[in-house]
Design a protein around this motif. Structure first.
Motif, PDB file in Angstrom:
ATOM      1  N   UNK A  49       0.711  -1.204   0.150  1.00 17.23           N
ATOM      2  CA  UNK A  49       0.097  -0.031  -0.053  1.00 17.23           C
ATOM      3  C   UNK A  49       0.981   1.230  -0.058  1.00 17.23           C
ATOM      4  N   UNK A  50       2.041   1.034   0.726  1.00 14.87           N
ATOM      5  CA  UNK A  50       3.121   2.366   0.787  1.00 14.87           C
ATOM      6  C   UNK A  50       3.574   2.527  -0.535  1.00 14.87           C
ATOM      7  N   UNK A  51       4.027   1.309  -1.202  1.00 15.34           N
ATOM      8  CA  UNK A  51       4.568   1.712  -2.657  1.00 15.34           C
ATOM      9  C   UNK A  51       3.828   2.243  -3.628  1.00 15.34           C
ATOM     10  N   UNK A  52       2.403   1.802  -3.553  1.00 16.51           N
ATOM     11  CA  UNK A  52       1.500   2.203  -4.469  1.00 16.51           C
ATOM     12  C   UNK A  52       1.241   4.001  -4.266  1.00 16.51           C
ATOM     13  N   UNK A  53       1.290   4.121  -3.224  1.00 22.19           N
ATOM     14  CA  UNK A  53       0.819   5.456  -2.864  1.00 22.19           C
ATOM     15  C   UNK A  53       2.088   6.424  -3.297  1.00 22.19           C
ATOM     16  N   UNK A  54       3.388   5.815  -2.831  1.00 19.68           N
ATOM     17  CA  UNK A  54       4.609   6.728  -3.176  1.00 19.68           C
ATOM     18  C   UNK A  54       4.844   6.729  -4.689  1.00 19.68           C
ATOM     19  N   UNK A  55       4.393   6.079  -5.425  1.00 14.61           N
ATOM     20  CA  UNK A  55       4.800   6.148  -6.798  1.00 14.61           C
ATOM     21  C   UNK A  55       3.743   7.361  -7.607  1.00 14.61           C
ATOM     22  N   UNK A  56       2.870   7.769  -6.941  1.00 11.26           N
ATOM     23  CA  UNK A  56       2.061   8.721  -7.199  1.00 11.26           C
ATOM     24  C   UNK A  56       2.030   9.935  -6.647  1.00 11.26           C
ATOM     25  N   UNK A  57       2.556  10.040  -5.398  1.00 11.47           N
ATOM     26  CA  UNK A  57       2.623  11.086  -4.594  1.00 11.47           C
ATOM     27  C   UNK A  57       3.880  12.028  -4.768  1.00 11.47           C
ATOM     28  N   UNK A  58       3.753  13.583  -4.798  1.00 13.81           N
ATOM     29  CA  UNK A  58       4.929  14.394  -5.168  1.00 13.81           C
ATOM     30  C   UNK A  58       5.195  15.397  -3.767  1.00 13.81           C
ATOM     31  N   UNK A  59       4.555  15.186  -2.921  1.00 13.34           N
ATOM     32  CA  UNK A  59       4.865  15.880  -1.695  1.00 13.34           C
ATOM     33  C   UNK A  59       4.630  15.115  -0.362  1.00 13.34           C
ATOM     34  N   UNK A  60       5.325  15.284   0.752  1.00 10.51           N
ATOM     35  CA  UNK A  60       4.945  14.532   1.912  1.00 10.51           C
ATOM     36  C   UNK A  60       3.498  14.768   2.647  1.00 10.51           C
ATOM     37  N   UNK A  61       2.944  15.625   2.381  1.00 12.38           N
ATOM     38  CA  UNK A  61       1.389  15.737   2.564  1.00 12.38           C
ATOM     39  C   UNK A  61       0.634  15.277   1.678  1.00 12.38           C
ATOM     40  N   UNK A  62       0.961  14.909   0.807  1.00  8.17           N
ATOM     41  CA  UNK A  62       0.072  14.422  -0.378  1.00  8.17           C
ATOM     42  C   UNK A  62       0.257  12.798  -0.065  1.00  8.17           C
ATOM     43  N   UNK A  63       1.474  12.472   0.121  1.00  2.86           N
ATOM     44  CA  UNK A  63       1.868  11.047   0.720  1.00  2.86           C
ATOM     45  C   UNK A  63       1.165  10.463   1.868  1.00  2.86           C
ATOM     46  N   UNK A  64       0.972  11.523   2.958  1.00  6.52           N
ATOM     47  CA  UNK A  64       0.218  11.274   3.958  1.00  6.52           C
ATOM     48  C   UNK A  64      -1.245  10.957   3.858  1.00  6.52           C
ATOM     49  N   UNK A  65      -1.861  12.100   3.017  1.00  6.95           N
ATOM     50  CA  UNK A  65      -3.162  12.130   2.759  1.00  6.95           C
ATOM     51  C   UNK A  65      -3.665  10.816   2.052  1.00  6.95           C
ATOM     52  N   UNK A  66      -3.053  10.484   0.942  1.00  4.11           N
ATOM     53  CA  UNK A  66      -3.231   9.298   0.225  1.00  4.11           C
ATOM     54  C   UNK A  66      -3.227   8.070   1.044  1.00  4.11           C
ATOM     55  N   UNK A  85      -3.679   7.853   4.158  1.00  6.92           N
ATOM     56  CA  UNK A  85      -4.827   7.887   5.158  1.00  6.92           C
ATOM     57  C   UNK A  85      -5.994   7.156   4.519  1.00  6.92           C
ATOM     58  N   UNK A  86      -6.288   7.678   2.977  1.00  7.49           N
ATOM     59  CA  UNK A  86      -7.483   7.207   2.145  1.00  7.49           C
ATOM     60  C   UNK A  86      -7.280   5.571   2.243  1.00  7.49           C
ATOM     61  N   UNK A  87      -6.224   5.067   2.277  1.00  3.33           N
ATOM     62  CA  UNK A  87      -5.824   3.609   2.118  1.00  3.33           C
ATOM     63  C   UNK A  87      -5.914   3.138   3.761  1.00  3.33           C
ATOM     64  N   UNK A  88      -6.407   3.777   4.594  1.00  3.50           N
ATOM     65  CA  UNK A  88      -6.634   3.059   5.917  1.00  3.50           C
ATOM     66  C   UNK A  88      -5.097   3.172   6.752  1.00  3.50           C
TER      67      UNK A  88
END
Length: 414
Positions: free
Chosen positions: A277-294, A296-299
């Protein structure tokens, strides 16, 4: 209805738990069975002596305390008479009909429930076996009472929906401090898989509570003590701390440390799923805040650890689905704070293939009368030069035209 049975070795502890609730206005004694007086006329000594008198008739049995709770669905409105009738029927069905008991109605949770304090030592000194009493005796009794009294069946809803407290971040001053902290600590220590005190605090802090061992110079620290604080909105300790030993479930440091190794084993099956789940989100996020928010949507809750200067030195991941917490180092080097931040900071923000079009568009807007195909072609050429520089040894000799021949000087014979 959900029935819970706890056995122990301290009658006075179970009695004090309920009596303290009465003093705080959180509970009421609504019935007493097996006593010579009406429940309203009983003193604390009367209540305790009747139970300890039986317990002392079998000094070999150390586990002589039975503390039960009957929990009902939030949709059910239970008056005192109905609660007493249910308590009497339940005690009869589990074999405690002739045991002295005290029935307390509690009003400090989101669902109706009662507590019953009794002993398993009988008048003749024999003990009532508590071995598998929940599965073999209490469960059939519960199901029969649900039918007889027309109660919401526990099998129709998940037990956790009835038993689990709806805990929310604690607000100092909005509720009783000890009760608020107790609810949060009990739920977190029961449900989550943590392997250290800092990991436990990472979870507790989400609910404005913190566990504290004291300073290294303090007596509490040297004796292995633990206390729980309420936190304000800024994470600062506020009010008076609650000693771990004063909480009924006794979430003391020694007990928690015994859980660390077990939790480390229990959380292992969820490690790979969390990493995916972390790998999937990291590949799409461009900031730490977006990384955290995305995440959070994945529980997945991300806890950022930083020092007083604001420098980030660690990340923790709380898997809210499986109730397990991992530090970045537990998952691997690629999940550490440094690795995550670096991958987000240096991630390409655009498509190289469209860069020439962007250059052309800018040039066109600056000079609208120029030939657009020529501009785009020139932009592509500039882009190629930037992305694919040639070897300077191959280009420099020809950049300034043919090399001029040096004239030979004539030697004069003198």
């Amino acid at each position: 209805m959900v029935a819970k049975i706890k056995s122990g070795k301290s009658l006075i502890g179970a009695l004090n738990y309920n009596e303290n609730k009465v003093k705080a206005g959180k509970a009421t004694l609504i019935a007493a069975s097996g006593y010579m007086k009406n429940h309203e006329a009983l003193s604390f000594f009367d209540k305790l002596f009747r139970l300890t008198d039986l317990a002392e008739r079998n000094i070999r049995t150390k586990t002589n305390t039975v503390h039960l709770s009957l929990n009902f669905d939030v949709s059910e409105h239970m008056n005192k008479d109905r609660l007493v009738a249910i308590a009497d029927d339940y005690m009869k069905r589990i074999g405690f009909e002739f045991q002295p008991s005290l029935v307390y109605q509690h009003v400090d949770a989101g669902h109706p429930h009662i507590h019953i304090v009794t002993t398993n030592i009988q008048a003749d000194g024999k003990r009532i076996s508590l071995n598998n009493i929940g599965k073999l005796v209490s469960e059939p009794a519960r199901k029969a009472i649900e039918i007889d009294f027309g109660l919401v069946r526990a099998s129709d809803k998940k037990k956790e929906e009835i038993q689990k407290l709806d805990i929310k971040p604690f607000e100092y001053g909005a509720a009783d401090t000890k009760r608020g902290i107790t609810n949060i600590v009990n739920e977190v220590t029961k449900s989550y898989k943590f392997t250290s005190l800092p990991e436990l605090n990472a979870i507790l802090n989400l609910y404005n509570v913190s566990a504290d061992k004291g300073t290294k110079e303090s007596v509490m620290f040297n004796k292995g003590g633990l206390r729980y604080w309420a936190l304000d909105k800024n994470g600062n300790k506020i009010g008076v701390p609650i000693k771990a030993s004063s909480i009924y479930t006794k979430p003391i440091l020694k007990l928690l440390e015994d859980r660390f190794s077990l939790n480390d084993f229990l959380r292992k099956p969820f490690k790979e799923n969390l990493k995916a789940r972390i790998d999937k989100v990291r590949s799409q996020a461009i900031s730490l805040e977006q990384f955290k928010n995305n995440l959070n949507k994945n529980n997945v809750t991300v806890i950022v650890r930083q020092n007083s200067e604001g420098r980030i030195y660690g990340l923790s991941y709380i898997d809210q689905v499986n109730k397990a917490i991992f530090n970045g180092s537990d998952l691997g080097k690629n999940y550490s704070a440094a690795s995550i931040i670096e991958s987000l900071q240096y991630k390409p923000t655009g498509n190289v293939a469209t860069s020439a079009d962007n250059i052309a568009k800018k040039a066109t807007s600056a000079s609208p009368n120029q030939d657009q195909p020529f501009i785009k072609q020139r932009a592509n050429g500039l882009l190629d030069e930037l992305l694919n520089p040639l070897d300077p040894n191959d280009t420099l000799p020809n950049q300034f035209g043919p090399k001029k021949k040096r004239k030979k000087r004539r030697k004069l014979n003198l």
